[in-house]
Structures are given as structure tokens and as C-alpha cells.
Design an enzyme around this catalytic site. Structure first.
Site, PDB file in Angstrom:
ATOM      1  N   HIS A 306       0.855  -1.193   0.000  1.00  0.00           N
ATOM      2  CA  HIS A 306       0.000   0.000   0.000  1.00  0.00           C
ATOM      3  C   HIS A 306       0.884   1.234   0.000  1.00  0.00           C
ATOM      4  CE1 HIS A 306      -3.203   2.798   1.100  1.00  0.00           C
ATOM      5  NE2 HIS A 306      -4.028   1.859   0.739  1.00  0.00           N
ATOM      6  N   ASP A 364      -7.864  -5.446   0.146  1.00  0.00           N
ATOM      7  CA  ASP A 364      -8.338  -6.357  -0.917  1.00  0.00           C
ATOM      8  C   ASP A 364      -7.932  -7.799  -0.719  1.00  0.00           C
ATOM      9  OD1 ASP A 364      -7.595  -3.585  -2.934  1.00  0.00           O
ATOM     10  OD2 ASP A 364      -9.602  -4.369  -2.524  1.00  0.00           O
TER      11      ASP A 364
HETATM   12  C1  SDX Z   1      -6.283  -0.081  -2.868  1.00  0.00           C
HETATM   13  O1  SDX Z   1      -4.570   4.451  -2.079  1.00  0.00           O
HETATM   14  C2  SDX Z   1      -5.489   3.832  -1.448  1.00  0.00           C
HETATM   15  O2  SDX Z   1      -5.878   4.207  -0.341  1.00  0.00           O
HETATM   16  C3  SDX Z   1      -6.062   2.626  -2.144  1.00  0.00           C
HETATM   17  C4  SDX Z   1      -7.047   1.775  -1.357  1.00  0.00           C
HETATM   18  C5  SDX Z   1      -8.323   2.523  -1.081  1.00  0.00           C
HETATM   19  O3  SDX Z   1      -9.014   2.161  -0.122  1.00  0.00           O
HETATM   20  O4  SDX Z   1      -8.688   3.417  -1.899  1.00  0.00           O
HETATM   21  O5  SDX Z   1      -6.463   1.371  -0.137  1.00  0.00           O
HETATM   22  C6  SDX Z   1      -7.440   0.528  -2.154  1.00  0.00           C
HETATM   23  O6  SDX Z   1      -6.051   0.248  -4.002  1.00  0.00           O
HETATM   24  C7  SDX Z   1      -5.393  -1.036  -2.124  1.00  0.00           C
HETATM   25  C8  SDX Z   1      -4.171  -1.506  -2.976  1.00  0.00           C
HETATM   26  C9  SDX Z   1      -4.660  -2.631  -3.875  1.00  0.00           C
HETATM   27  N1  SDX Z   1      -3.586  -3.032  -4.858  1.00  0.00           N
HETATM   28  C10 SDX Z   1      -2.948  -4.196  -4.738  1.00  0.00           C
HETATM   29  O7  SDX Z   1      -3.089  -4.992  -3.819  1.00  0.00           O
HETATM   30  C11 SDX Z   1      -2.026  -4.493  -5.921  1.00  0.00           C
HETATM   31  C12 SDX Z   1      -0.677  -4.999  -5.395  1.00  0.00           C
HETATM   32  N2  SDX Z   1      -0.011  -3.897  -4.729  1.00  0.00           N
HETATM   33  C13 SDX Z   1       0.954  -3.103  -5.459  1.00  0.00           C
HETATM   34  O8  SDX Z   1       0.712  -2.977  -6.812  1.00  0.00           O
HETATM   35  C14 SDX Z   1       1.426  -1.869  -4.705  1.00  0.00           C
HETATM   36  O9  SDX Z   1       1.709  -2.260  -3.445  1.00  0.00           O
HETATM   37  C15 SDX Z   1       0.524  -0.641  -4.671  1.00  0.00           C
HETATM   38  C16 SDX Z   1       0.098  -0.213  -6.028  1.00  0.00           C
HETATM   39  C17 SDX Z   1      -0.672  -0.895  -3.827  1.00  0.00           C
HETATM   40  C18 SDX Z   1       1.340   0.486  -4.029  1.00  0.00           C
HETATM   41  O10 SDX Z   1       2.373   0.773  -4.880  1.00  0.00           O
HETATM   42  P1  SDX Z   1       3.454   1.923  -4.527  1.00  0.00           P
HETATM   43  O11 SDX Z   1       3.121   2.615  -3.274  1.00  0.00           O
HETATM   44  O12 SDX Z   1       3.676   2.745  -5.748  1.00  0.00           O
HETATM   45  O13 SDX Z   1       4.709   1.085  -4.176  1.00  0.00           O
HETATM   46  P2  SDX Z   1       5.762   0.519  -5.245  1.00  0.00           P
HETATM   47  O14 SDX Z   1       5.053  -0.082  -6.417  1.00  0.00           O
HETATM   48  O15 SDX Z   1       6.767   1.584  -5.499  1.00  0.00           O
HETATM   49  O16 SDX Z   1       6.414  -0.687  -4.415  1.00  0.00           O
HETATM   50  C19 SDX Z   1       7.500  -0.454  -3.519  1.00  0.00           C
HETATM   51  C20 SDX Z   1       8.334  -1.746  -3.597  1.00  0.00           C
HETATM   52  C21 SDX Z   1       8.740  -2.111  -5.022  1.00  0.00           C
HETATM   53  O17 SDX Z   1       9.934  -2.874  -4.918  1.00  0.00           O
HETATM   54  P3  SDX Z   1      11.396  -2.107  -5.158  1.00  0.00           P
HETATM   55  O18 SDX Z   1      11.283  -1.415  -6.507  1.00  0.00           O
HETATM   56  O19 SDX Z   1      11.510  -1.116  -4.004  1.00  0.00           O
HETATM   57  O20 SDX Z   1      12.409  -3.193  -5.113  1.00  0.00           O
HETATM   58  O21 SDX Z   1       7.558  -2.847  -3.105  1.00  0.00           O
HETATM   59  C22 SDX Z   1       7.365  -3.781  -4.155  1.00  0.00           C
HETATM   60  C23 SDX Z   1       7.666  -3.067  -5.467  1.00  0.00           C
HETATM   61  O22 SDX Z   1       8.127  -3.988  -6.450  1.00  0.00           O
HETATM   62  N3  SDX Z   1       5.967  -4.197  -4.096  1.00  0.00           N
HETATM   63  C24 SDX Z   1       5.523  -5.449  -4.236  1.00  0.00           C
HETATM   64  C25 SDX Z   1       4.144  -5.389  -4.051  1.00  0.00           C
HETATM   65  N4  SDX Z   1       3.777  -4.127  -3.808  1.00  0.00           N
HETATM   66  C26 SDX Z   1       4.910  -3.395  -3.836  1.00  0.00           C
HETATM   67  N5  SDX Z   1       6.175  -6.609  -4.523  1.00  0.00           N
HETATM   68  C27 SDX Z   1       5.399  -7.730  -4.597  1.00  0.00           C
HETATM   69  N6  SDX Z   1       4.058  -7.743  -4.418  1.00  0.00           N
HETATM   70  C28 SDX Z   1       3.387  -6.596  -4.148  1.00  0.00           C
HETATM   71  N7  SDX Z   1       2.086  -6.609  -3.981  1.00  0.00           N
END
Ligand code: SDX
Length: 429
Positions: A306, A364
Site C-alpha cells: 500500500h 483487498d
Molecule cells: C487499494 O490508495 C489507497 O488508499 C487505495 C485503497 C483505497 O481504499 O482506496 O487502499 C485501495 O487500491 C489497495 C491496494 C490494492 N492493490 C494491490 O493490492 C495491488 C498490489 N499492490 C501493489 O501494486 C502496490 O503495493 C501498490 C500499487 C498498492 C502500491 O504501490 P506503490 O506505493 O507505488 O509502491 P511501489 O510499487 O513503489 O512498491 C515499492 C516496492 C517495489 O519494490 P522495489 O522497486 O523497491 O524493489 O515494493 C514492491 C515493489 O516492487 N511491491 C511489491 C508489491 N507491492 C509493492 N512486490 C510484490 N508484491 C506486491 N504486492
């Protein structure tokens, strides 16, 4: 409320900017005069360090895993309140007294039917259309049916549009489900509460009524509450940006529905359950955890991570408890998908990759297990999220429209394309 100033040194010049304090959470540097003073923009793709507005609706402390609706903690509201009371709180700022709540519930109940002509819209879609495609289209079309509540300069029209949106979303979503399974639409009933009515419209058939299980309607109501608002997430920011152009409220909410559909956002609940099913058994978890960590593999653990929560999403905690309770009460506590989810969470939270990046289950991760237990197909999960979030979008939209500082949202850019060049005729290229 300003107290101290931020100093920015560029070359031999020092620029000062006010620091504004909220009631709780990070203060902000007011950079509205930055471009005028310095000729420079800030650069923050994804808005990781940008406050796009001030708001008094929802507060999140990502480090503490705290979520407050108008100051009330989400776990207390999930346990002790119910969705329409939470809607009143989000819309008007305080918990209602008994007569206010009764009047509000009556007003919403009276608007749950949709214009009869709107039923024709569904028949323009294929039966296998994704429910979110239908919901997005029907919500946008509301401007054509409720044109008497589209003048955003009229507070009364804003209020009736808000009530219509909240009241009709369950009917719109339920009809999308009925259409997809080839069953007739079921009309809402005024003797049922909001969650019961939604279950009734989804699962009743003309040949027999759907017996509403109070355990499931309470779980449904709690899911609505947990998803109701979440400060300036992607879809809410979309609604605010659309609203900043004075677009009508139905168009703004349709924009929010479209943004929520993305698997990185609200579409993650559908993707998370599909992922848990693909993993299938506990033995397969290590392979998927390895893929989630592999930078060359686009696979991510859906329902994990998140932007704001760097600790456990408080909604996921409530959802996990609710999933366990619902499945036990339904006699399916050994549900393989729940077992995979809990083991996956355990393994991931012990893995340095997830620990270092502070990746925890989000809202989720468990919601799909409950929705599936209630009887919904995964394709309906995000439509239910959109139904729940409509009150949050509306509350944030009303707050923005009522803000005296309201301006159209118009970000700038760092341009790195071609500089000026003259056109070249095709025979000279
Ligand atoms: C919702 O914003 C809100 O409030 C949203 C929400 C709401 O109520 O409105 O809470 C609802 O959208 C919840 C999130 C649902 N999405 C997912 O579950 C999809 C999986 N999650 C990711 O795609 C990600 O965690 C996000 C999109 C939720 C957040 O992405 P960020 O904040 O841009 O973080 P990032 O992509 O920069 O990740 C940071 C690191 C990265 O690794 P490095 O580049 O630092 O090595 O963490 C890793 C990412 O690769 N990472 C994950 C991961 N999420 C982040 N690696 C594996 N699995 C994951 N799920």
C-alpha cells in the site's frame, strides 16, 4: 494555520514558503507561489510527497495502521455502527441522533429505484460484459436521466444528486449482476436495510424470495463500511480532478468508477482471489512468493502492499476476522482459499523482501473470500467496492465543490521531448 517557514536556496537566492499545520498528521509546505517566485515546478510523479488538497473527512496514519472517518476509528465503526450511519457521518461530519438517522435512511430508501428507462441501457451490453464496464456506463448515463440535479452551483441539487448516487448504486450494481447471469432485474424493497436490499436484488428471483441470512447481511454491511472512504486515493483524486472542472456529479463518479477498476487499485480484490485460486494449495506458495520478488517477473502478490500503510491495513484485520467468522458460521471454515491466504500472509510477513519494503495485506486481500462465501462471482467484487466507495467519492466531491479556494486542477510537467523544429514535406524526409 501557519507557524514556521521553509527556506529553499537556489543559486545565490533564498526563497521562503509557509508551513501549514493540520489537526493531526504531516504538515505541508505551501508552494503555491513557487513557480511565480522561482520559475521552477516541483516534480512528484505518483504524488508520493504531495498534498493535493486539505480535507477533514478521513485521516490515515500509515505507520500506526490507523484509519479514522471524521475522527472515529474504523474498527469501532465496523463493530458498532452500520453503513448508512457511516454515510451520514462522512457526508455531514458527525454521528446522527436517532431522528436524523431515521430521516436520512428514509431519504436514501426512497431513491433506491432507478428510472425505468435506465433498464434499457443494460440491454446494449453483451451478457458477458464485465460488471464494471456496465456500472461505469450506467453511472455516467445518470446525467441524462437526472438532469434536474446536475447544476453543481445549486446546493439543493448537489444534495439530491448525492442521495441519488448513494441510493442507486446498489440497484445499478445488482442489475449488472442479474444481467450477466440472464436473470430478471429485482426491484429494491423499502422494508429492507441497505445491505439486505442489495443481497435481495442480487439473489432473489421471481419464483422465490431470497432468505436473507443476518450473518451475511451484517458481513455485507461491514464490507461497505470498510470500503467507504480512504482520503486521497487514486479514484477519489480522479473524482476531485473531474469535479474541479465543474463537471456534473454523475460524470465525476463515473470517472472514479473507471479509475477504481484498475488492478493496482480497487480491481485488486478480484485479482487477489483469482491469485489465491491459482496458487491453489499451501505447497505452491513458495513458488509464487519467489515470483513476487523477482524483478523480471511482472507478478505481484495482489492484495499486498500500500502506498500509505507501512503496517497492517486496519481494514484487512477486520476483514480477516470477518472472513473467519462468516466461513465458520457457514460451516466452511476449512475453506482452502482462506487457508492459502492465511499461510501466504504468514510466509510473506516473515520474508525479508516484504518486511524491508513494509508490505502487508491490504483491504483487498481477504475481502474476496467473504464476497465469494456470500455468493458473488469475482467479477462483481470491484463493483461492490465501487458501490461502497460512492459515499466517500461524494463526500470528497462535496467538500471540494464547497471549498472557497476551489480551482480547476491543472498540473504541469517536466518536458523532455523535441524542441522547436519546422515541418518537413514528405518528399524531403
Ligand atoms: C487499494 O490508495 C489507497 O488508499 C487505495 C485503497 C483505497 O481504499 O482506496 O487502499 C485501495 O487500491 C489497495 C491496494 C490494492 N492493490 C494491490 O493490492 C495491488 C498490489 N499492490 C501493489 O501494486 C502496490 O503495493 C501498490 C500499487 C498498492 C502500491 O504501490 P506503490 O506505493 O507505488 O509502491 P511501489 O510499487 O513503489 O512498491 C515499492 C516496492 C517495489 O519494490 P522495489 O522497486 O523497491 O524493489 O515494493 C514492491 C515493489 O516492487 N511491491 C511489491 C508489491 N507491492 C509493492 N512486490 C510484490 N508484491 C506486491 N504486492
Amino acid at each position: 494555520m501557519t507557524k514556521q517557514k521553509a527556506k529553499l536556496t537556489i543559486g545565490d537566492k533564498v526563497f521562503e514558503f509557509p508551513i501549514l499545520d493540520g489537526t493531526v498528521g504531516p504538515s505541508v509546505i505551501d508552494i503555491r507561489s513557487l513557480y511565480a517566485q522561482t520559475g521552477l515546478f516541483t516534480y512528484d510523479p505518483g504524488f508520493t510527497s504531495t498534498a493535493a488538497c486539505d480535507s477533514s473527512i478521513t485521516y490515515i496514519d500509515g505507520d500506526k495502521g490507523e484509519l479514522l472517518y471524521r475522527g472515529y476509528p474504523i474498527d469501532q465503526l465496523a463493530d458498532d455502527s452500520h453503513f448508512l450511519e457511516v454515510c451520514f457521518l462522512l457526508l455531514y461530519g458527525n454521528l446522527p441522533n436517532a431522528s436524523e438517522l431515521e430521516e436520512f435512511e428514509t431519504r436514501v430508501t426512497r431513491h433506491t429505484m432507478m428510472h425505468e428507462q435506465m433498464h434499457q441501457l443494460y440491454h446494449g451490453f453483451r451478457r458477458d460484459a464485465h460488471p464494471m464496464a456496465i456500472v461505469c456506463g450506467v453511472v455516467g448515463a445518470m446525467a441524462a436521466f437526472y438532469h434536474d440535479s446536475t447544476d453543481i452551483s445549486d446546493p439543493e441539487q448537489r444534495e439530491i444528486a448525492s442521495i441519488r448516487m448513494i441510493a442507486k448504486m446498489p440497484t445499478i450494481a445488482a442489475n449488472a449482476y442479474k444481467y450477466s447471469i440472464g436473470q430478471p432485474f429485482v426491484y429494491p424493497r423499502n422494508d429492507l436495510n441497505y445491505a439486505e436490499n442489495f443481497l435481495h436484488m442480487c439473489f432473489s428471483v421471481p419464483t422465490e424470495d431470497y432468505k436473507i441470512d443476518p450473518i451475511l447481511s451484517k458481513a455485507m454491511d461491514r464490507i461497505f463500511t470498510l470500503h467507504a472512504d480512504h482520503e486521497q486515493n487514486a479514484s477519489t483524486s480522479t473524482v476531485r480532478l473531474a469535479g474541479s472542472s465543474d463537471a456534473n456529479p454523475f460524470a465525476c463518479i463515473a470517472a472514479g468508477v473507471a479509475c477504481l477498476w484498475g488492478p493496482a487499485h480497487g480491481g485488486a480484490n478480484e485479482a487477489a482471489l483469482n491469485m489465491l485460486r491459482e496458487i491453489g494449495t499451501v505447497d505452491n506458495i513458495p513458488e509464487y512468493v519467489a515470483r513476487a520478488k523477482d524483478k523480471n517477473d511482472p507478478f505481484r502478490l495482489m492484495g499486498f502492499g500500500h502506498r500509505v500503510y507501512k503496517s497492517y491495513d486496519p481494514r484487512a484485520k477486520v476483514m480477516q476476522e470477518s472472513a473467519k467468522e462468516v466461513l465458520e458460521l457457514m460451516g466452511v471454515s476449512n475453506n482452502p482459499t482462506l487457508q492459502v491466504a492465511r499461510e501466504l500472509e504468514k510466509i510473506a510477513l516473515e520474508d525479508p523482501y516484504f518486511v524491508e519494503r513494509k508490505l502487508y495485506p491490504n483491504v483487498d486481500f481477504y475481502s474476496g473470500i467473504i464476497l465469494n462465501a456470500i455468493g458473488f462471482p469475482t467479477s462483481m467484487f470491484t463493483a461492490i467496492f465501487a458501490l461502497s466507495r460512492t459515499v466517500g467519492w461524494i463526500a470528497q466531491w462535496k467538500e471540494m465543490i464547497g471549498d472557497k479556494q476551489k480551482k480547476i486542477g491543472r498540473p504541469r510537467q517536466l518536458y523532455d521531448g523535441s524542441t522547436y523544429r519546422d515541418y518537413v514535406a514528405i518528399d524531403k524526409r
